[in-house]
Motif scaffolding. Structure first.
Motif, PDB file in Angstrom:
ATOM      1  N   UNK A   1      73.345   7.069 -32.695  1.00  0.00           N
ATOM      2  CA  UNK A   1      72.493   6.051 -32.084  1.00  0.00           C
ATOM      3  C   UNK A   1      73.339   5.083 -31.265  1.00  0.00           C
ATOM      4  N   UNK A   2      72.902   4.779 -30.048  1.00  0.00           N
ATOM      5  CA  UNK A   2      73.465   3.644 -29.330  1.00  0.00           C
ATOM      6  C   UNK A   2      72.925   2.362 -29.966  1.00  0.00           C
ATOM      7  N   UNK A   3      73.661   1.249 -29.869  1.00  0.00           N
ATOM      8  CA  UNK A   3      73.220   0.020 -30.543  1.00  0.00           C
ATOM      9  C   UNK A   3      71.809  -0.427 -30.182  1.00  0.00           C
ATOM     10  N   UNK A   4      71.415  -0.346 -28.908  1.00  0.00           N
ATOM     11  CA  UNK A   4      70.063  -0.772 -28.545  1.00  0.00           C
ATOM     12  C   UNK A   4      69.010   0.124 -29.193  1.00  0.00           C
TER      13      UNK A   4
ATOM     14  N   UNK B   1      75.996  -6.745 -27.033  1.00  0.00           N
ATOM     15  CA  UNK B   1      75.132  -7.747 -27.666  1.00  0.00           C
ATOM     16  C   UNK B   1      74.314  -7.112 -28.784  1.00  0.00           C
ATOM     17  N   UNK B   2      73.799  -5.911 -28.539  1.00  0.00           N
ATOM     18  CA  UNK B   2      73.029  -5.220 -29.580  1.00  0.00           C
ATOM     19  C   UNK B   2      73.896  -4.939 -30.803  1.00  0.00           C
ATOM     20  N   UNK B   3      75.147  -4.541 -30.582  1.00  0.00           N
ATOM     21  CA  UNK B   3      76.028  -4.262 -31.722  1.00  0.00           C
ATOM     22  C   UNK B   3      76.295  -5.532 -32.523  1.00  0.00           C
ATOM     23  N   UNK B   4      76.404  -6.662 -31.847  1.00  0.00           N
ATOM     24  CA  UNK B   4      76.604  -7.936 -32.544  1.00  0.00           C
ATOM     25  C   UNK B   4      75.377  -8.298 -33.379  1.00  0.00           C
ATOM     26  N   UNK B   5      74.197  -7.979 -32.875  1.00  0.00           N
ATOM     27  CA  UNK B   5      72.974  -8.248 -33.644  1.00  0.00           C
ATOM     28  C   UNK B   5      72.888  -7.351 -34.878  1.00  0.00           C
TER      29      UNK B   5
END
Length: 414
Positions: free
Chosen positions: A204-207, A175-179
């Motif tokens: 970096x991780x997406x969050x 979900x974070x990557x989609x944002x």
């Protein structure tokens, strides 16, 4: 939705990333190919993509973003293989640091320091994190951009989110990557990274990207993927600053302990001022006063290895990657890039490394004897080290918390 992503949706061709120094463009690396998956896995992932859509939309992802991004989602068997892989032996800390603080990495770090001098000066002025620490994280995470990862993030995270072993964690990352895509910082095809979703120069991780990434160049995008590392380095400094980095203070230092030192004080749970440690006879290795601040003393290889006084800034590095070995790697790679000394104390290099099975057995036997109540995972974190120290203390030996093959024999009753 940003204009950059609208353009990507319309053309299915993402914006070109800028070249170092601003302006121009560069050819994005070719993504790693995704091997063929079984019909069942492909069908399962397709069903997951359909069912996950409602959760993504309820989390603030637009329908257009979701449909555009998940168009490239495929089940990637390589990701599952890497997720399941576990090394038979864990590298001792000294071998880890030999690699982390190698001569070639030091030389490259110094070359990057000269090349990006003005950029690093501006980053340090804004965030208060020394350039050598930012450079060291860059070196540790991607070998100064050489190993940023070539896997497309959306297929990788979709595979891990669907797989279920750590599904909830990876669903949040998906979900974070989609944002990120919705914000227009990158397009799906060029959002590349490691198999687990870590991205860009400093992985970096997406969050974490959503929370800490910054647009230091002012071009409207937080671009950690392109050949220009500016946004990635600034984002790393921002992360450390918001994690408690104290401007103008050291991370810590290698220290000598007096012969009568109470080893029960070893470990991150005991924190004292530098003055208090000095009053107990703790001195800086190589001379000079201890760096100021409140800190703990750690001995990652036990009583026969080096000792380190770690302060608040070391703990900030731990928030980037919660591993003492990693934080020591960053700290001493930074020291060497800046022209200062490396680790001077000797390591117990003749110790036999423990296999994963042996490490788990130590945890199991400590649990059976009432010293340990954590996970049996073969990972020696603070819980295992505390349990080992308690066992050693009960047996009247130096409670340094360092597990060895000798300790395992003792636990077996030999």
């Amino acid at each position: 939705m940003s204009t950059a992503l609208v353009g990507a949706l319309a053309s299915c061709a993402g914006p070109m990333n800028r070249a170092p120094g601003g302006g121009g463009s560069y050819a994005a690396p070719e993504p790693a190919p995704i091997p063929a998956a079984s019909a069942g896995d492909e069908a399962g992932l397709k069903n997951f993509v359909q069912s996950f859509r409602s959760r993504a939309l309820s989390s603030g992802v637009s329908a257009a973003t979701y449909d555009r991004a998940m168009r490239i989602a495929r089940y990637n068997p390589d990701v599952i293989r890497l997720d399941r892989k576990q090394a038979e032996f864990s590298r001792p800390v000294w071998l880890y640091l030999d690699s982390a603080v190698s001569d070639s990495r030091i030389d490259t770090g110094r070359e990057k320091a000269a090349r990006f001098n003005s950029t690093l000066s501006a980053i340090e002025a804004r965030y208060g994190v020394p350039r050598e620490i930012v450079l060291a994280v860059w070196g540790m995470e991607s070998n100064f951009g050489a190993n940023r990862g070539k896997m497309q993030i959306i297929p990788s995270l979709a595979t891990l989110a669907y797989d279920g072993r750590r599904g909830e964690m990876f669903q949040k990352q998906l979900i974070a990557s989609l944002k990120i895509l919705q914000a227009g910082d990158v397009d799906p095809e060029n959002m590349l990274g490691s198999w687990a979703g870590a991205m860009g120069h400093t992985q970096f991780m997406p969050t974490s990207y959503l929370e800490y990434a910054v647009d230091f160049t002012g071009d409207g995008r937080r671009d950690i993927w392109s050949d220009d590392p500016t946004d990635a380095l600034a984002s790393t400094a921002a992360y450390l600053a918001r994690s408690g980095w104290r401007r103008g203070e050291a991370w810590g230092a290698e220290v000598r302990l007096p012969a009568n030192f109470n080893m029960g004080q070893i470990g991150k749970s005991t924190r004292k001022s530098s003055g208090t440690w000095a009053a107990q006879g703790v001195t800086r290795f190589g001379g000079g006063s201890l760096p100021s601040g409140n800190g703990s003393i750690i001995m990652p290889a036990g009583a026969r290895g080096p000792a380190f006084l770690i302060l608040d800034n070391f703990r900030s590095i731990l928030r980037y990657n919660n591993s003492d070995n990693y934080a020591l790697g960053v700290s001493f790679l930074g020291e060497r890039i800046a022209g200062r000394s490396g680790i001077q104390g000797g390591w117990p290099r003749n110790d036999r490394p423990l296999s994963t099975a042996e490490r788990k057995e130590i945890q199991q036997r400590l649990r059976a004897q009432g010293y340990y109540d954590g996970e049996i995972d073969g990972l020696f974190g603070s819980g295992t080290m505390t349990a080992v120290a308690a066992y050693q203390r009960a047996r009247g030996v130096t409670p340094d918390g360092y597990p060895t093959s000798i300790l395992l024999d003792q636990l077996r009753g030999r």
